[in-house]
Enzyme design. Structure first.
Site, short mmCIF file in Angstrom:
data_model
loop_
_atom_site.label_atom_id
_atom_site.label_comp_id
_atom_site.label_asym_id
_atom_site.label_seq_id
_atom_site.Cartn_x
_atom_site.Cartn_y
_atom_site.Cartn_z
N LYS A 84 0.87 -1.18 0.00
CA LYS A 84 0.00 0.00 0.00
C LYS A 84 0.91 1.23 0.00
O LYS A 84 1.44 1.65 1.03
CB LYS A 84 -0.92 0.06 1.22
CG LYS A 84 -1.97 1.18 1.09
CD LYS A 84 -2.42 1.75 2.40
CE LYS A 84 -1.49 2.78 2.95
NZ LYS A 84 -1.40 4.05 2.15
N CYS B 193 13.38 11.68 7.09
CA CYS B 193 13.35 11.38 8.53
C CYS B 193 14.74 11.44 9.14
O CYS B 193 14.88 11.67 10.35
CB CYS B 193 12.73 10.01 8.77
SG CYS B 193 13.43 8.69 7.76
N GLU C 220 9.82 2.09 10.61
CA GLU C 220 10.82 3.12 10.31
C GLU C 220 10.11 4.45 10.40
O GLU C 220 9.30 4.80 9.54
CB GLU C 220 11.41 2.91 8.90
CG GLU C 220 12.15 1.59 8.72
CD GLU C 220 13.43 1.50 9.52
OE1 GLU C 220 13.92 2.56 10.00
OE2 GLU C 220 13.95 0.39 9.69
N GLU D 156 9.42 17.12 14.77
CA GLU D 156 9.92 16.89 13.42
C GLU D 156 9.14 17.80 12.47
O GLU D 156 7.95 17.62 12.26
CB GLU D 156 9.73 15.43 13.02
CG GLU D 156 10.36 15.10 11.67
CD GLU D 156 10.19 13.64 11.29
OE1 GLU D 156 11.09 13.09 10.65
OE2 GLU D 156 9.13 13.05 11.63
#
Length: 478
Positions: free
Chosen positions: A174, A282, A249, A382
């Site tokens: 997906k 990231c 992750e 973040e």
């Protein structure tokens, strides 16, 4: 307008069970560039059923044949590389030159490294000389749900599919609904390579829909997810009832520790690394910690470099950064830049609003904050945009304390010409990866983090092992 309304299930392109159109937006123009369908429970169930049915045969296929199919895929990937680059540039805003080299290039890199690792890996081995009748067998985890993000699409698709295929897992992919076109091209490549029906399946959908259905599905044995920490937490909770393996992750808030003896290019290198992919990585070095004797000069240099970073359409060739992926992300970044100003950080480059001359498109000004502290919102959250936060420090011990004072633990960076100090820092920084003095990790090096940056590792040998179960056998007959 590109139309991609079908899913790839059991070796064929099939229409969705319930039409549910979704417009993919070109972030350079804010205009629709494609229409896809989002899957429903029936589509998820069909894909999982196909993967489950194909699992026994694929697990029994000799690993040499599985490797050979991935090698064939690499050749097809090379022939479709430009198609992939154009798709990613259009749908998620990677400038076309960067899409060709970094975004599309990442897939070849990972698939090739998996092949090399697999050829050297013993999938069936003796326990040891002390136990001649004991064996260790590595076998596929089973049906794997692969949920990938929009920011590095082919990087993440190949890290998951390459490892799963060689390990003997069957898959349901997906991709992000924000960047689905490259994944559908990839499905065409898997079909052309000749993977057996049901080994690889693709269903488009969003996280609330297909993502949740996959993570809770009783016939899915493993979920491999890359994305936000918030979504990773939700997936873990959703998967708990079936006790499936969950590989995550997730986000990061990497510290780039620049000591007074760093090389003269360290600050510039750090700023450009932060701005790469428009800050949507990231593992971006988003907190630059600078030792006080060189702090003022570092701030001046960082501002100069950021002001030289050009911003433009992803469809234009050249060395510039493109837009962020969508309006939601643009608004979030604007709010966080304003929060930095409100909390007292010193804005030395960029700021809120679009860059001059760009009145449409999700473009963000390359931004640098100085004189921040580690309790400010811009140092803790973040941001996922081209925003750098600079923090001064005095001692090595203070740098370690600031760097580790975060919920995340993906990648940290160290800039020093003192080898002993660099090695000390590498041991005490709490992150899955530490990169020093601009040296990137080598082929086969594992990618992954600790704390709220996730668990598991991707790439090379460690990436293969995450898709394998360990079976201990006694009484083996030689």
């Amino acid at each position: 307008m590109i139309e991609k309304r079908n899913f790839y299930i059991n070796g064929a392109w099939v229409a969705p069970s319930v039409p549910h159109d979704f417009e993919v937006i070109n972030p350079s123009t804010e205009e629709p560039c494609a229409v896809i369908s989002l899957g429903a429970q029936a589509d998820t169930d069909a894909a999982v059923a196909a993967a489950k049915a194909a699992l026994p045969g694929w697990m029994a296929t000799p690993v040499e044949e599985r490797i050979a199919l991935v090698e064939k895929l690499i050749g097809i990937y090379q022939s479709r590389s430009e198609d992939l680059a154009q798709a990613m540039s259009l749908e998620m805003g990677a400038p076309i030159d960067m899409a060709r080299t970094q975004q599309a290039g990442a897939g070849i890199w990972h698939l090739s490294n998996f092949v090399k690792a697999a050829k050297a890996f013993q999938f069936d081995r003796p326990l040891g000389d002390h136990a001649p009748n004991d064996r260790i067998i590595y076998e596929a985890v089973g049906v794997a749900a692969l949920i990938t993000p929009w920011n590095w699409p082919m990087n993440q698709v190949t890290l998951k599919v390459g490892a799963a295929a060689i390990a003997g897992c069957t898959m349901v992919l997906k991709p992000s609904e924000q960047s689905p076109l490259n994944a559908m091209i990839f499905a065409e490549m898997m079909d052309e390579a000749g993977f057996p029906a049901g080994v690889f399946n693709l269903v488009n959908g969003d996280g609330v829909g297909v993502g949740s259905q996959l993570s809770a599905h009783p016939d899915v044995d493993m979920v491999s997810f890359t994305g936000s920490t918030r979504a990773g937490t939700a997936i873990s909770k959703n998967a708990a009832d079936t006790l499936k393996k969950v590989h995550l992750e997730l986000g990061g808030k990497g510290a780039n520790v620049v000591f007074a003896d760093a090389d003269e290019k360290a600050v510039k290198r750090g700023v450009l690394h932060m701005m790469n992919n428009t800050g949507q990585s990231c593992n971006a070095p988003s907190r630059m910690l600078v030792q006080r004797p060189i702090y003022d000069q570092a701030v001046e240099t960082a501002a100069e470099v950021a002001n030289m970073v050009s911003v433009g359409s992803a469809q234009d060739e050249g060395r510039h950064i493109g837009p962020v992926v969508n309006e939601v992300q643009w608004n979030k970044i604007q709010d966080l830049i304003q929060k930095g100003i409100d909390e007292g950080a010193r804005l030395v480059a960029g700021g809120t609003g679009r860059p001059e001359g760009l009145n449409k498109g999700y473009y963000v000004r390359p931004t640098v904050f100085a004189d921040a502290n580690n309790q400010m919102t811009i140092a803790r959250e973040e941001i996922f945009g081209p925003v750098l936060t600079m923090i001064p420090f005095d001692t090595e011990e203070e740098a370690v304390e600031i760097a580790n004072d975060t919920a995340y633990g993906l990648t940290n960076y160290v800039q020093t010409q003192d080898g002993d100090r660099a090695n000390r820092m590498a041991r005490v920084l709490r992150s899955g990866m530490v990169e020093m003095n601009g040296q990137s990790r080598s082929a086969g090096s594992p990618f992954g983090g600790m704390k709220q940056s996730g668990n598991g590792r991707e790439g090379g040998l460690w990436g293969l092992e995450d898709f394998l179960e360990v079976k201990a056998v006694s009484g083996w007959t030689a």
